[in-house]
Design a protein around this motif. Structure first.
Motif, PDB file in Angstrom:
ATOM      1  N   THR A  57       0.822  -1.222   0.000  1.00 59.34           N
ATOM      2  CA  THR A  57       0.000   0.000   0.000  1.00 59.34           C
ATOM      3  C   THR A  57       0.851   1.265   0.000  1.00 59.34           C
ATOM      4  OG1 THR A  57      -0.211   0.009   2.430  1.00 59.34           O
ATOM      5  CG2 THR A  57      -1.898  -1.185   1.178  1.00 59.34           C
ATOM      6  N   ASP A  58       2.158   1.127  -0.278  1.00 61.61           N
ATOM      7  CA  ASP A  58       3.088   2.261  -0.331  1.00 61.61           C
ATOM      8  C   ASP A  58       3.055   3.093   0.948  1.00 61.61           C
ATOM      9  OD1 ASP A  58       4.009   1.643  -2.920  1.00 61.61           O
ATOM     10  OD2 ASP A  58       2.257   2.626  -3.803  1.00 61.61           O
ATOM     11  N   CYS A  59       3.115   2.423   2.077  1.00 63.70           N
ATOM     12  CA  CYS A  59       3.045   3.088   3.370  1.00 63.70           C
ATOM     13  C   CYS A  59       4.361   2.940   4.115  1.00 63.70           C
ATOM     14  CB  CYS A  59       1.908   2.452   4.185  1.00 63.70           C
ATOM     15  SG  CYS A  59       2.012   2.768   5.953  1.00 63.70           S
ATOM     16  N   SER A  60       4.811   4.036   4.736  1.00 59.76           N
ATOM     17  CA  SER A  60       5.922   3.982   5.682  1.00 59.76           C
ATOM     18  C   SER A  60       5.296   3.916   7.069  1.00 59.76           C
ATOM     19  CB  SER A  60       6.809   5.222   5.566  1.00 59.76           C
ATOM     20  OG  SER A  60       7.426   5.258   4.304  1.00 59.76           O
ATOM     21  N   LEU A  61       5.375   2.759   7.702  1.00 57.74           N
ATOM     22  CA  LEU A  61       4.707   2.527   8.977  1.00 57.74           C
ATOM     23  C   LEU A  61       5.235   3.430  10.083  1.00 57.74           C
ATOM     24  CD1 LEU A  61       4.653  -1.357   8.929  1.00 57.74           C
ATOM     25  CD2 LEU A  61       2.648   0.127   8.904  1.00 57.74           C
ATOM     26  N   THR A  62       4.330   3.912  10.917  1.00 61.51           N
ATOM     27  CA  THR A  62       4.674   4.633  12.129  1.00 61.51           C
ATOM     28  C   THR A  62       3.923   3.978  13.279  1.00 61.51           C
ATOM     29  OG1 THR A  62       2.873   6.229  11.862  1.00 61.51           O
ATOM     30  CG2 THR A  62       5.010   6.820  10.894  1.00 61.51           C
ATOM     31  N   GLY A  63       4.364   4.243  14.482  1.00 60.06           N
ATOM     32  CA  GLY A  63       3.663   3.741  15.658  1.00 60.06           C
ATOM     33  C   GLY A  63       3.513   2.235  15.682  1.00 60.06           C
ATOM     34  N   LYS A  64       4.548   1.523  15.214  1.00 62.37           N
ATOM     35  CA  LYS A  64       4.451   0.058  15.158  1.00 62.37           C
ATOM     36  C   LYS A  64       4.408  -0.529  16.565  1.00 62.37           C
ATOM     37  CE  LYS A  64       7.899  -1.232  12.642  1.00 62.37           C
ATOM     38  NZ  LYS A  64       8.807  -1.924  11.720  1.00 62.37           N
ATOM     39  N   ARG A  65       3.549  -1.539  16.720  1.00 59.77           N
ATOM     40  CA  ARG A  65       3.427  -2.270  17.976  1.00 59.77           C
ATOM     41  C   ARG A  65       3.346  -3.756  17.644  1.00 59.77           C
ATOM     42  NH1 ARG A  65       0.227   1.961  17.666  1.00 59.77           N
ATOM     43  NH2 ARG A  65       0.332   3.575  19.222  1.00 59.77           N
ATOM     44  N   LYS A  66       3.954  -4.548  18.497  1.00 60.63           N
ATOM     45  CA  LYS A  66       3.880  -5.991  18.311  1.00 60.63           C
ATOM     46  C   LYS A  66       3.595  -6.623  19.661  1.00 60.63           C
ATOM     47  CE  LYS A  66       6.263  -9.952  16.403  1.00 60.63           C
ATOM     48  NZ  LYS A  66       7.384 -10.415  15.601  1.00 60.63           N
ATOM     49  N   VAL A  67       2.599  -7.480  19.674  1.00 59.60           N
ATOM     50  CA  VAL A  67       2.285  -8.287  20.847  1.00 59.60           C
ATOM     51  C   VAL A  67       2.254  -9.735  20.375  1.00 59.60           C
ATOM     52  CG1 VAL A  67       1.098  -6.469  22.119  1.00 59.60           C
ATOM     53  CG2 VAL A  67      -0.201  -7.899  20.559  1.00 59.60           C
ATOM     54  N   GLN A  68       1.964 -10.630  21.272  1.00 54.75           N
ATOM     55  CA  GLN A  68       2.082 -12.057  20.964  1.00 54.75           C
ATOM     56  C   GLN A  68       1.343 -12.473  19.697  1.00 54.75           C
ATOM     57  OE1 GLN A  68       1.067 -14.582  24.198  1.00 54.75           O
ATOM     58  NE2 GLN A  68       1.250 -16.448  23.004  1.00 54.75           N
ATOM     59  N   ASP A  69       0.106 -12.032  19.517  1.00 53.17           N
ATOM     60  CA  ASP A  69      -0.734 -12.533  18.432  1.00 53.17           C
ATOM     61  C   ASP A  69      -0.844 -11.632  17.215  1.00 53.17           C
ATOM     62  OD1 ASP A  69      -1.325 -14.776  19.977  1.00 53.17           O
ATOM     63  OD2 ASP A  69      -3.025 -13.790  20.927  1.00 53.17           O
ATOM     64  N   LEU A  70      -0.312 -10.410  17.297  1.00 55.20           N
ATOM     65  CA  LEU A  70      -0.484  -9.501  16.168  1.00 55.20           C
ATOM     66  C   LEU A  70       0.556  -8.408  16.140  1.00 55.20           C
ATOM     67  CD1 LEU A  70      -1.857  -6.483  16.953  1.00 55.20           C
ATOM     68  CD2 LEU A  70      -3.693  -7.987  17.617  1.00 55.20           C
ATOM     69  N   GLU A  71       0.651  -7.778  14.956  1.00 53.25           N
ATOM     70  CA  GLU A  71       1.442  -6.570  14.756  1.00 53.25           C
ATOM     71  C   GLU A  71       0.499  -5.490  14.260  1.00 53.25           C
ATOM     72  OE1 GLU A  71       5.634  -6.955  13.020  1.00 53.25           O
ATOM     73  OE2 GLU A  71       4.495  -8.580  12.091  1.00 53.25           O
ATOM     74  N   GLN A  72       0.757  -4.250  14.674  1.00 53.72           N
ATOM     75  CA  GLN A  72      -0.086  -3.125  14.280  1.00 53.72           C
ATOM     76  C   GLN A  72       0.805  -1.954  13.899  1.00 53.72           C
ATOM     77  OE1 GLN A  72      -3.098  -1.955  17.145  1.00 53.72           O
ATOM     78  NE2 GLN A  72      -2.751   0.196  16.676  1.00 53.72           N
ATOM     79  N   GLY A  73       0.406  -1.208  12.877  1.00 51.78           N
ATOM     80  CA  GLY A  73       1.131  -0.008  12.488  1.00 51.78           C
ATOM     81  C   GLY A  73       0.188   0.985  11.840  1.00 51.78           C
TER      82      GLY A  73
END
Length: 148
Positions: A57-73
């Motif tokens: 999606t041509d995105c530069s991720l910010t605010g990345k978070r990772k926990v046991q079951d998922l990643e979010q950005g």
């Protein structure tokens, strides 16, 4: 006093708190609620990591978070602002959606991933990612409970 509740949402100690953060980032959107489905109206949605979703999606991720079951950005592109989530299992994704949908919002749901944003942005992302657009619960004033 109420701020303690909001701080708890940002701790991300478990995947159960993440839907609240993502739902809070989502803009209030259109009415309706429908069940998630693996069906797509066009391109087949394939499992993808957070990095792969961002690249597609041509995105530069910010605010990345990772926990046991998922990643979010978080992403902000010419298409709009959106949150990308990648899950390690279908069960984890389905559980996340069940907790997130009551908060409202609109979701583009793929194979072990979700994008959260406005309808128009998700329609644009869907061209690259595939998936199905799912509505969270509507909390608008026109949808009263009917109880007197």
């Amino acid at each position: 006093m109420g701020s303690r509740h909001h701080l708890g949402l940002l701790r991300l100690g478990s995947w159960r708190t993440v839907p609240l953060c993502a739902a809070a980032l989502a803009m209030p959107l259109a009415a309706g609620c429908s069940a998630a489905s693996n069906a797509s109206d066009g391109k087949a949605a394939k499992p993808a990591s957070l990095a792969e979703l961002a690249q597609q999606t041509d995105c530069s991720l910010t605010g990345k978070r990772k926990v046991q079951d998922l990643e979010q950005g978080n992403c902000k592109t010419a298409r709009g602002r959106y949150v990308l989530l990648s899950f390690t299992s279908d069960n984890g994704m389905n559980a996340w959606l069940e907790e997130a949908k009551p908060w409202g919002g609109t979701y583009l749901v793929g194979a072990r991933w979700v994008a959260v944003s406005q309808q128009k942005t998700l329609e644009s992302l869907r061209e690259d990612l595939g998936g199905k657009i799912v509505q969270g619960d509507d909390h608008g004033p026109e949808h009263g409970s009917g109880h007197g």
